[in-house]
Design an enzyme around this catalytic site. Structure first.
Site, PDB file in Angstrom:
ATOM      1  N   LYS A  42       0.870  -1.129  -0.114  1.00 49.03           N
ATOM      2  CA  LYS A  42      -0.066  -0.116   0.015  1.00 49.03           C
ATOM      3  C   LYS A  42       0.684   1.432   0.088  1.00 49.03           C
ATOM      4  O   LYS A  42       1.884   1.742   1.181  1.00 49.03           O
ATOM      5  CB  LYS A  42      -0.782  -0.033   1.320  1.00 49.03           C
ATOM      6  CG  LYS A  42      -2.144   0.720   1.121  1.00 49.03           C
ATOM      7  CD  LYS A  42      -1.830   2.394   2.019  1.00 49.03           C
ATOM      8  CE  LYS A  42      -2.411   3.071   1.968  1.00 49.03           C
ATOM      9  NZ  LYS A  42      -2.266   3.982   1.311  1.00 49.03           N
ATOM     10  N   CYS A  78      13.564  11.876   6.265  1.00 50.19           N
ATOM     11  CA  CYS A  78      13.510  11.496   7.586  1.00 50.19           C
ATOM     12  C   CYS A  78      14.203  11.969   8.564  1.00 50.19           C
ATOM     13  O   CYS A  78      14.247  12.274   9.864  1.00 50.19           O
ATOM     14  CB  CYS A  78      12.759  10.023   8.087  1.00 50.19           C
ATOM     15  SG  CYS A  78      14.403   8.912   6.372  1.00 50.19           S
ATOM     16  N   GLU A 123       9.500   2.462  11.286  1.00 56.59           N
ATOM     17  CA  GLU A 123      10.624   3.521  10.528  1.00 56.59           C
ATOM     18  C   GLU A 123       9.939   4.945  10.240  1.00 56.59           C
ATOM     19  O   GLU A 123       8.890   4.878   9.460  1.00 56.59           O
ATOM     20  CB  GLU A 123      11.141   3.189   9.614  1.00 56.59           C
ATOM     21  CG  GLU A 123      12.370   1.993   9.105  1.00 56.59           C
ATOM     22  CD  GLU A 123      12.976   2.144   9.566  1.00 56.59           C
ATOM     23  OE1 GLU A 123      13.557   3.294  10.059  1.00 56.59           O
ATOM     24  OE2 GLU A 123      13.919   0.962  10.438  1.00 56.59           O
ATOM     25  N   GLY A 176       6.689   5.936   7.814  1.00 56.08           N
ATOM     26  CA  GLY A 176       5.426   6.951   8.385  1.00 56.08           C
ATOM     27  C   GLY A 176       5.627   7.406   9.330  1.00 56.08           C
ATOM     28  O   GLY A 176       6.745   8.129  10.279  1.00 56.08           O
ATOM     29  N   SER A 177       4.938   8.801  10.055  1.00 55.70           N
ATOM     30  CA  SER A 177       4.493   9.172  10.852  1.00 55.70           C
ATOM     31  C   SER A 177       4.409   8.511  12.146  1.00 55.70           C
ATOM     32  O   SER A 177       4.502   7.251  12.344  1.00 55.70           O
ATOM     33  CB  SER A 177       3.999   9.949  10.642  1.00 55.70           C
ATOM     34  OG  SER A 177       2.346   9.473  10.623  1.00 55.70           O
ATOM     35  N   GLY A 225       2.825   5.042  12.993  1.00 53.12           N
ATOM     36  CA  GLY A 225       3.689   3.768  13.418  1.00 53.12           C
ATOM     37  C   GLY A 225       2.732   3.810  14.825  1.00 53.12           C
ATOM     38  O   GLY A 225       2.678   1.936  14.973  1.00 53.12           O
TER      39      GLY A 225
HETATM   40  P1  NAP Z   1       1.927   9.209   6.797  1.00 50.68           P
HETATM   41  O1  NAP Z   1       1.026  10.400   7.037  1.00 50.68           O
HETATM   42  O2  NAP Z   1       2.143   8.129   8.753  1.00 50.68           O
HETATM   43  O3  NAP Z   1       1.454   8.115   6.117  1.00 50.68           O
HETATM   44  C1  NAP Z   1       2.583   6.768   5.720  1.00 50.68           C
HETATM   45  C2  NAP Z   1       1.718   5.642   4.917  1.00 50.68           C
HETATM   46  O4  NAP Z   1       0.676   5.397   5.851  1.00 50.68           O
HETATM   47  C3  NAP Z   1       0.374   6.306   4.121  1.00 50.68           C
HETATM   48  O5  NAP Z   1       1.191   5.008   3.019  1.00 50.68           O
HETATM   49  C4  NAP Z   1      -0.115   6.648   4.679  1.00 50.68           C
HETATM   50  O6  NAP Z   1      -1.393   6.101   3.985  1.00 50.68           O
HETATM   51  C5  NAP Z   1      -0.404   4.702   5.165  1.00 50.68           C
HETATM   52  N1  NAP Z   1      -1.238   5.337   6.566  1.00 50.68           N
HETATM   53  C6  NAP Z   1      -1.611   6.700   7.258  1.00 50.68           C
HETATM   54  N2  NAP Z   1      -2.272   5.958   8.176  1.00 50.68           N
HETATM   55  C7  NAP Z   1      -2.860   4.947   8.356  1.00 50.68           C
HETATM   56  C8  NAP Z   1      -3.530   4.026   9.102  1.00 50.68           C
HETATM   57  N3  NAP Z   1      -3.790   3.831  10.163  1.00 50.68           N
HETATM   58  N4  NAP Z   1      -2.865   2.941   8.819  1.00 50.68           N
HETATM   59  C9  NAP Z   1      -2.206   2.043   8.281  1.00 50.68           C
HETATM   60  N5  NAP Z   1      -1.335   2.902   7.215  1.00 50.68           N
HETATM   61  C10 NAP Z   1      -1.544   4.563   7.572  1.00 50.68           C
HETATM   62  O7  NAP Z   1       3.673   9.708   6.683  1.00 50.68           O
HETATM   63  P2  NAP Z   1       4.133  10.430   5.575  1.00 50.68           P
HETATM   64  O8  NAP Z   1       3.519  12.006   5.416  1.00 50.68           O
HETATM   65  O9  NAP Z   1       3.734   9.348   4.195  1.00 50.68           O
HETATM   66  O10 NAP Z   1       5.122  10.471   5.420  1.00 50.68           O
HETATM   67  C11 NAP Z   1       6.024  10.628   6.541  1.00 50.68           C
HETATM   68  C12 NAP Z   1       6.575  10.695   7.558  1.00 50.68           C
HETATM   69  O11 NAP Z   1       7.150   9.612   7.525  1.00 50.68           O
HETATM   70  C13 NAP Z   1       7.422  11.395   8.418  1.00 50.68           C
HETATM   71  O12 NAP Z   1       7.009  11.578   9.855  1.00 50.68           O
HETATM   72  C14 NAP Z   1       9.102  11.130   8.314  1.00 50.68           C
HETATM   73  O13 NAP Z   1       9.903  11.143   9.397  1.00 50.68           O
HETATM   74  C15 NAP Z   1       8.541   9.932   8.265  1.00 50.68           C
HETATM   75  N6  NAP Z   1       9.365   9.134   7.473  1.00 50.68           N
HETATM   76  C16 NAP Z   1      10.318   8.107   8.542  1.00 50.68           C
HETATM   77  C17 NAP Z   1      10.909   7.674   7.463  1.00 50.68           C
HETATM   78  C18 NAP Z   1      12.428   7.260   7.982  1.00 50.68           C
HETATM   79  O14 NAP Z   1      13.042   5.153   7.690  1.00 50.68           O
HETATM   80  N7  NAP Z   1      12.650   6.993  10.058  1.00 50.68           N
HETATM   81  C19 NAP Z   1      11.468   8.010   6.236  1.00 50.68           C
HETATM   82  C20 NAP Z   1      10.598   8.263   5.963  1.00 50.68           C
HETATM   83  C21 NAP Z   1       9.900   9.294   6.056  1.00 50.68           C
HETATM   84  P3  NAP Z   1      -1.833   7.606   2.849  1.00 50.68           P
HETATM   85  O15 NAP Z   1      -0.835   8.235   1.985  1.00 50.68           O
HETATM   86  O16 NAP Z   1      -3.076   7.334   2.154  1.00 50.68           O
HETATM   87  O17 NAP Z   1      -2.300   8.739   4.360  1.00 50.68           O
END
Ligand code: NAP
Length: 893
Positions: free
Chosen positions: A576, A685, A651, A629-630, A634
């Site tokens: 996804k 990130c 992550e 993701g966030s 997570g």
């Molecule tokens: P996000 O809003 O948490 O979304 C990440 C993924 O999770 C997307 O595919 C999202 O779908 C999905 N998602 C959202 N809510 C969910 C739920 N309740 N259940 C399952 N899946 C769900 O994060 P983002 O805005 O895409 O990315 C930015 C964040 O990622 C930042 O916090 C960044 O630091 C972090 N990040 C961390 C790393 C690392 O390696 N530590 C690397 C890259 C990014 P939708 O897109 O459809 O909302």
């Protein structure tokens, strides 16, 4: 299969054919008895008024359709001015067309010789190669078609009867096998195919023709008449290397594969290889006779005046049509169309193949697509479903669009969502530009994808890991061959500047190659048992079905970090992707399909976190979840996974810091800070949103940083002078600006930026705050945009205390020239990754990646531990003593 090849009788046609038989040589064989009166667009009209859909395009010549008005207009105008002049004088159309071709041709191929036909261009290339090298030998490939004039025929090896009664042909011509994985005698994988071909060539150079006697290799980058064979991606680079080693010229015959058919102007562009000479013809003038030999000035200038010639070559009318043809290519996006339609065609043909045993292989590049039919006693044609399509519709965001519709990939089929709903993927640099229409999937789609994965898992699990590796490697090589195109798409969909998008794609290539190699690594160990005649060992086993949920900021790299190792471990995957970058994700899945991944092993479901992600995570059949993701999302997923005791790799967010000590190389530290704070518009990130600087150098550091930020150009990442692209969407833009307001309220000092940068896209100026305090919200919360805060400190200990004062712990860096301080910081920094004298970004895939504290849950991606997240350990004891031996009790015997 019954091939219908009957044409209606027609009195008028018959009369014409009778007249033809009287006076036209029969030697020119025609495929149909149709007598054509006129043609328009895709239609042919016979002399008796019947209309036919033209699938042959004049044998790859009328790629713009018959009688394109712009081409006709240019030709008519030129006819009125000058129709023919030959070698008597110079003329403008030839000069202008040569300039245009030189600008399009790869590398430094910048000089053109015009001729009339493909065969004549090949003759020219042969003469140029022999003339300039002084060597006679020519090496061509079996299956090649280069034309039927004497020189060209000597190179052609696609049909024996072409040569019948014409020999002897040109001497010193040698043929070697073309890399043809499907029919390769030593195995169908790419490396076996290339080994076979290059061993053959090496042996030929050893035993039959010394390299110093060879003027050129001549090769079709995609084999044309010989069966539309796309060679393994590494073929052309290896041939280039071999040619260079021996001073042999490389001629790419692009007569069939050139001029946009493969989605690039010339097929060799897919390989990154620049030939020394290129031949071009076919659709170069949309039907008027014209061809070209294109070479570097260095080579062409050795061909002395009058050493070769042509009466009609480069005719002014043909050249004028050629110029207009290039204009149409650009205006009507012919290359993009070939790429998109080609992908659709391949995808549909592959669906058909799954139900049609007579189709041995579907292969192709762009719209140069072939199917290989194999002998079967009986088969029936099925009805295919569909990969993607173009349609005009109104998106959920209310924008009218004729963008392409992309589908989910479930069980090896491209399917629409059962919800009947869609959403759009837009360009953040041009917010109203819709790039694609995506499936807004629901629980039914997720269920179907999991079901397909469950079904596919047993077979995939038992596929030997090296064989799994072959598929992953092939995918990596396809990505490599298509790097530019994927990077451009990524810049459009995600916004990061083109160079960075190229880096993102490169990470996927690196990860693919690395993961593929894991297929031949030890997957367990044998350890000594404490008992006699007993073996003790471990093996890795896959989890089963795993969900990969990814963010948008690394739309190719992060999915690759997850999917490649998950597949290598033998899992079936449901993927996804983030809803902001689903097209890049779809491309990755298409590539894995093209690489030969069996249906159901990888399934793609697009849609929201709530409707898709949440359902996926909760399903009991999903045994593992890999999420990036966030931290909020997570944490939510971790609660579900924890309750159900699922394997989970997280992550999450970061609040990374660069520490700059007073002994640091300040300009170097500023370079690092600019890259880490504003690269990818701060949406990494690992982005450095905190710059912890010793007070003694803080003012100089801030001045330098401000100076650099002021020079940064914010805009569309496709423009070569853009330094920083947009942020991903409106919500992100608002969030960054909200933090600007928060910073001001907290009395941080705004040094630069702090406002929007244009309304065409989601642009924000690079923003720097100074005088930060560690407890400020700006210093604690992840902003995920181009905004950074300088925090002054008095010494290393305070710097480390400030650096460690957040809930996150992904990446930290220190700039110092004091080894003792650097090592102390390496030990004390609470983060998964530490850099010394380098910014917080720059991870390489052969090392583990991940963070501590609220950045994750202890798992790491990539590196030597890449498989850990996706495997269980199984411990096995084999007792061959023939008696009961009790561990810990019978150890003395
Ligand atoms: P996000 O809003 O948490 O979304 C990440 C993924 O999770 C997307 O595919 C999202 O779908 C999905 N998602 C959202 N809510 C969910 C739920 N309740 N259940 C399952 N899946 C769900 O994060 P983002 O805005 O895409 O990315 C930015 C964040 O990622 C930042 O916090 C960044 O630091 C972090 N990040 C961390 C790393 C690392 O390696 N530590 C690397 C890259 C990014 P939708 O897109 O459809 O909302």
């Amino acid at each position: 299969m019954k091939l219908v090849k009957e044409f209606p009788d027609s009195g008028s046609q018959e009369e014409w054919l009778a007249r033809e038989r009287a006076h036209l040589s029969q030697v020119l064989y025609r495929y149909t008895p149709l007598v054509i009166d006129r043609a328009q667009g895709s239609y042919l009209f016979t002399v008796d008024g019947r209309r036919y859909l033209d699938f042959a395009s004049g044998i790859g010549v009328t790629n713009l359709g018959h009688g394109h008005p712009q081409v006709l207009k240019a030709a008519h105008e030129q006819l009125d001015k000058l129709m023919h002049i030959s070698v008597v004088a110079h003329h403008q159309p030839a000069i202008e067309l040569a300039e245009r071709i030189a600008a399009l041709a790869p590398g430094k191929l910048d000089k053109v010789f015009f001729a009339n036909s493909g065969a004549e261009a090949v003759e020219g290339a042969i003469k140029l190669a022999r003339y300039t090298t002084g060597r006679p030998g020519l090496i061509a490939f079996q299956g090649a078609f280069h034309g039927r004039t004497y020189g060209a025929l000597s190179l052609t090896a696609s049909k024996g009867y072409y040569r019948e009664r014409y020999e002897p042909l040109l001497p010193a011509v040698y043929h070697v096998p073309y890399p043809y994985p499907y029919r390769n005698p030593t195995g169908a994988d790419d490396s076996a195919t290339l080994d076979y071909v290059f061993n053959f060539i090496d042996e030929m150079l050893d035993t039959r023709v010394p390299p110093k006697n060879v003027a050129a290799f001549i090769v079709e980058p995609v084999l044309g008449e010989g069966g539309y064979v796309v060679p393994p991606p590494a073929f052309m680079p290896r041939l280039r290397t071999l040619s260079d080693r021996h001073g042999i010229l490389l001629i790419a015959d692009e007569v069939q594969s050139g001029y946009g058919r493969t989605g690039k102007m010339f097929a060799c562009e897919h390989t990154g290889v620049v030939p020394d000479i290129m031949t071009v013809a076919k659709s170069i003038a949309s039907g008027l006779p014209l061809s070209a030999v294109v070479a570097t000035s260095k080579l062409m200038d050795q061909w002395e005046p009058a050493a070769h010639g042509s009466t009609f070559g480069g005719n002014p009318v043909s050249c004028a049509a050629g110029i207009a043809t290039l204009d149409v290519f650009k205006r009507e996006h012919v290359l993009e169309n070939a790429t998109d339609k080609g992908a659709q065609l391949i995808s549909r043909l592959r669906e058909l193949q799954r139900r049609t045993p007579a189709i041995g292989e579907v292969r192709g590049l762009g719209l140069m697509v072939g199917i290989e039919l194999v002998k079967q006693d009986h088969f029936e044609w099925g009805v295919s479903g569909g990969g993607s399509m173009s349609q005009t519709m109104t998106s959920e965001r209310g924008q009218k669009t004729d963008a392409k519709t992309y589908k989910n990939y479930i069980g090896g089929h491209w399917v629409e969502s059962k919800s009947g709903k869609t959403f759009t993927s837009n360009n953040p640099a041009h917010k109203n530009q819709v790039l694609g229409v995506m499936q807004a999937s629901n629980a039914d789609d997720v269920n179907a994808a999991i079901e397909a994965a469950v079904k596919a898992f047993p077979h995939w699990r038992h596929t030997p890991a090296p064989a799994r590796g072959e598929i992953v490697l092939k995918a990596a090589l396809i990505i490599e061959a298509r790097k530019d195109e994927l990077a451009r798409l990524m810049t459009q969909e995600m916004g990061k500047v083109l160079k960075e998008a190229g880096g993102d794609v490169q990470e996927a290539i690196d990860m693919g190659k690395y993961a593929a190699g894991l297929g031949r690594h030890p997957h367990g160990e044998t350890v000594p048992s404490e008992l006699r005649n007993k073996w003790a060992m471990t093996v890795r086993v896959p989890l089963g079905v795993v969900a990969c949920i990814t963010p948008w900021n690394f739309p190719m790299a992060i999915p690759s970090w997850k999917i490649f190792p998950a597949l290598m471990a033998g899992n079936a995957v449901v993927f996804k992707p983030a809803s902001d970058t689903p097209i890049v994700a779809t491309k990755l899945v298409e590539i894995l399909e093209e690489a030969g991944l069996p249906g159901g092993v990888l399934n793609l479901v697009t849609g929201s976190g709530k409707d898709v992600g949440d359902v996926l995570v909760k399903d009991p059949r999903v045994q593992g979840i890999s999420f990036t993701g966030s931290t909020d999302a997570g944490r939510h997923i971790a609660e579900i996974a924890g309750r159900n005791l699922k394997r989970l790799g997280l992550e999450l967010g970061g609040k990374n810091a660069i520490v700059v000590l007073d002994d640091a190389d300040l300009p170097l530290a500023v370079d690092g800070a600019v890259w880490a704070a504003f690269g990818t518009s701060g949406q990494r990130c690992t982005a450095a949103s905190r710059l912890i600087v010793d007070k003694k150098v803080a003012k100089d550091f801030i001045d330098l940083l401000q100076e650099r930020a002021a020079k940064m150009k914010v805009g569309d990442g496709l423009q070569p002078d853009t330094d920083m692209g947009p942020v991903i969407n409106e919500a992100a833009l608002k969030k960054v600006h909200e933090y600007t307001e928060i910073g001001k309220k907290e009395h941080a000092r705004l040094v630069h930026g702090g406002d929007f940068a244009g309304s065409e896209g989601w642009f924000y100026r690079p923003t720097i705050f100074a005088d930060g305090q560690k407890d400020m919200r700006m210093a604690q919360e992840e902003i995920f945009g181009p905004s950074t805060l300088v925090l002054p400190v008095s010494n290393l200990e305070e710097a480390l205390e400030v650096a460690n004062s957040t809930q996150y712990g992904l990446s930290m860096s220190i700039y110092t020239n004091d080894l003792r301080k650097a090592f102390h910081a390496m030990g004390e920094m609470q983060s998964g990754i530490v850099y010394v004298n380098a910014p917080t970004i720059g991870a390489e895939i052969q090392l583990p990646f991940g963070g501590v504290k609220n950045t994750g849950n202890g798992h790491r991606e990539a590196g030597t531990v890449a498989l850990d997240e996706f495997t269980e350990w199984k411990t096995i004891y084999v007792d061959y003593s023939g008696r009961l031996q009790r561990a810990q009790i019978d150890t003395g015997e």
